[in-house]
Design a protein around this motif. Sequence first.
Motif, PDB file in Angstrom:
ATOM      1  N   GLY A   1      74.330  -1.110  33.177  1.00 56.11           N
ATOM      2  CA  GLY A   1      75.014  -0.300  31.654  1.00 56.11           C
ATOM      3  C   GLY A   1      75.203   1.011  32.584  1.00 56.11           C
ATOM      4  O   GLY A   1      76.148   2.009  31.863  1.00 56.11           O
ATOM      5  N   SER A   2      74.839   1.282  33.577  1.00 53.85           N
ATOM      6  CA  SER A   2      74.733   2.587  33.708  1.00 53.85           C
ATOM      7  C   SER A   2      75.592   2.927  35.201  1.00 53.85           C
ATOM      8  O   SER A   2      75.626   2.286  35.987  1.00 53.85           O
ATOM      9  N   SER A   3      76.772   3.628  35.341  1.00 56.47           N
ATOM     10  CA  SER A   3      77.643   4.061  36.003  1.00 56.47           C
ATOM     11  C   SER A   3      77.246   4.452  37.807  1.00 56.47           C
ATOM     12  O   SER A   3      77.945   4.193  38.468  1.00 56.47           O
ATOM     13  N   ARG A   4      75.994   4.793  37.426  1.00 57.21           N
ATOM     14  CA  ARG A   4      75.654   5.650  38.786  1.00 57.21           C
ATOM     15  C   ARG A   4      74.742   4.052  39.435  1.00 57.21           C
ATOM     16  O   ARG A   4      75.371   4.481  40.315  1.00 57.21           O
ATOM     17  N   SER A   5      73.716   4.052  38.677  1.00 56.87           N
ATOM     18  CA  SER A   5      73.268   2.548  39.449  1.00 56.87           C
ATOM     19  C   SER A   5      74.702   2.197  40.250  1.00 56.87           C
ATOM     20  O   SER A   5      74.696   1.239  41.095  1.00 56.87           O
ATOM     21  N   ALA A   6      75.586   1.283  39.443  1.00 59.20           N
ATOM     22  CA  ALA A   6      76.577   0.165  39.427  1.00 59.20           C
ATOM     23  C   ALA A   6      77.318   0.839  40.981  1.00 59.20           C
ATOM     24  O   ALA A   6      76.972   0.160  42.209  1.00 59.20           O
ATOM     25  N   GLU A   7      77.693   2.389  41.269  1.00 59.39           N
ATOM     26  CA  GLU A   7      78.184   3.236  41.929  1.00 59.39           C
ATOM     27  C   GLU A   7      77.665   3.068  43.430  1.00 59.39           C
ATOM     28  O   GLU A   7      77.415   3.104  44.603  1.00 59.39           O
ATOM     29  N   ARG A   8      75.852   3.079  43.894  1.00 63.43           N
ATOM     30  CA  ARG A   8      74.663   3.411  43.793  1.00 63.43           C
ATOM     31  C   ARG A   8      75.244   1.837  44.802  1.00 63.43           C
ATOM     32  O   ARG A   8      75.096   1.212  46.075  1.00 63.43           O
ATOM     33  N   PHE A   9      75.040   0.756  43.894  1.00 63.50           N
ATOM     34  CA  PHE A   9      75.273  -0.761  44.629  1.00 63.50           C
ATOM     35  C   PHE A   9      76.318  -0.878  45.436  1.00 63.50           C
ATOM     36  O   PHE A   9      76.522  -1.339  46.501  1.00 63.50           O
TER      37      PHE A   9
END
Length: 516
Positions: free
Chosen positions: A437-445
């Motif tokens: 649910g976190s854009s930070r984790s998504a963008e990290r990926f």
Amino acid sequence: MHDLLARLGLDNHPRVIADPRGDETPENDGIVVSRSPATGQPIAAVRLDTAEDYERITQRAVAAFDRWRRVPAPKRGEVVRRIGNAYRDVLEDLGSLLTLEMGKIKAEGIGEVQETIDIADFAVGQSRMLYGKTMPSERPLHAMKEQWLPLGPMGVITAFNFPNAVWGWNAMLAAVCGDVSVWKPSLLTPLITLATNDIAQRVASEMGHEDIFQVVIGTDDTIGERMIADKRYPLISATGSCRMGRRVGSVVAERLGKCLLELGGNNAVIIEPDADLDLALKSTVFGSIGTCGQRCTTSRRLYLHESIADDFTAKLASAYETVRIGDPLADGTLVGPLITEGSVQAFEQAIERAESEGGTVVTGGERLDAGKLPAELQGGHYVVPTIIRAPAGNELPVAMDETFAPILYVFTYRDLDDAISMQNSVDQGLSSAIFTGSSRSAERFLDPCGTGSDCGLAYVNLGTSGAEIGGAFGGEKDTGGGRESGSDSWKAYMRRQTCSTSFSPTLELAQGIRFE
Ligand code: NAD
């Protein structure tokens, strides 16, 4: 079954023996018996091509290419448009034959043919967009441009698990690019190959274009090896295992031909604690057991954050246990059979190895109990979708290999960077997914510097399998680096030419060189 074959023109087909004995082998009889993986029973047999047939087909392809490349690209697109429509007319029948011969459930069989229709539509549009570039010349009174030209006859080698759409991805785009294709299918799926190709060939010949789509069916020794070594095919597009890709890649490279390789995957899903866990659960079930684990994009490894690992694994196991396994043609079935008895043995061996390496079977782990199957399915190749939990420390070497069966290995992580590096630790690089649910984790990926997923396909809040045709499809590392389907994949089927024209009265040399 006979009616289905008849509706698709396979009952009186010159290459099909409708009533094989069942014990013939390619080596002994020059035929291949196609069997239903759901029942083990023969459907029909197909006559194999010989080396002489291969030569005749290839000569026809060379001649057809010379005619076809002269047809304006939008007119080629019109042929492909009609082919797509012809597939629309038999969507249900072709999907059913695919299910009968390959064993994926009917919804997926029909979905696969739909994918060929979709790529035909895409190719029609592309036929008016084979764009080159113009660029400014450094020399006065000069013009420069790049243009894309037809490449030649293309050899298309396909795997058993996508016996219709993978050819479609290649052949529809190649056709608008001005190439003709010769299709060498898996010997496990000769009937769907003939039915699919016959339709394209019929539509094209009714429009005055012969031999744009041909098929050559034979063993790897007699036909496959000949084709990959043959310089008359400037492009070989090959889909299958990494083992096959190594061989095809090296033979084609030796003759300095072009290869488009779409090889094995070992795809992972990462689930963060802040994800929509219901969505992640449903996606993971489809991604790991859909097509009975026989998709190149099947989810094979699951990385769960330690705070959700036990609960999520238990829910996943419960979901697995409700899935109906059985006849892929029957309504309500979600998991059909594996393709052959050999695949069942590979499934069993992987589980045995996982256990010997410290893995724990959470659910499944065996063939489907024959007592749960009706009499007519007793000869089918059914297994129970399996979840295996890795031991503490995540050491489970078996998970580094692709086993083409429904086995999902579950690992636990604390830190997202560790999960990404474990996901990237295998040789293959096809598909990958994160639920968060976190854009930070998504963008990290998806890190644009390339430190996230190292795969050709990277999904956020979607499972690893089920690609759309609009994007370029393919994978990195041992998956082969090829791209098919949408975006600018069409360029693989053409050759690029940089054209410079001088309209200067004086000789102008690049880099300011004077030669007087
Ligand atoms: P396979 O490698 O056994 O066979 C694939 C094709 O290659 C068949 O047509 C086979 O006859 C041909 N072949 C094998 N050796 C050859 C040779 N020496 N010369 C010419 N042709 C040769 O694969 P399979 O069991 O049919 O399919 C499963 C594999 O395909 C899995 O590894 C799966 O991941 C992969 N696959 C990849 C994609 C993708 O797009 N990346 C798509 C579908 C399947």
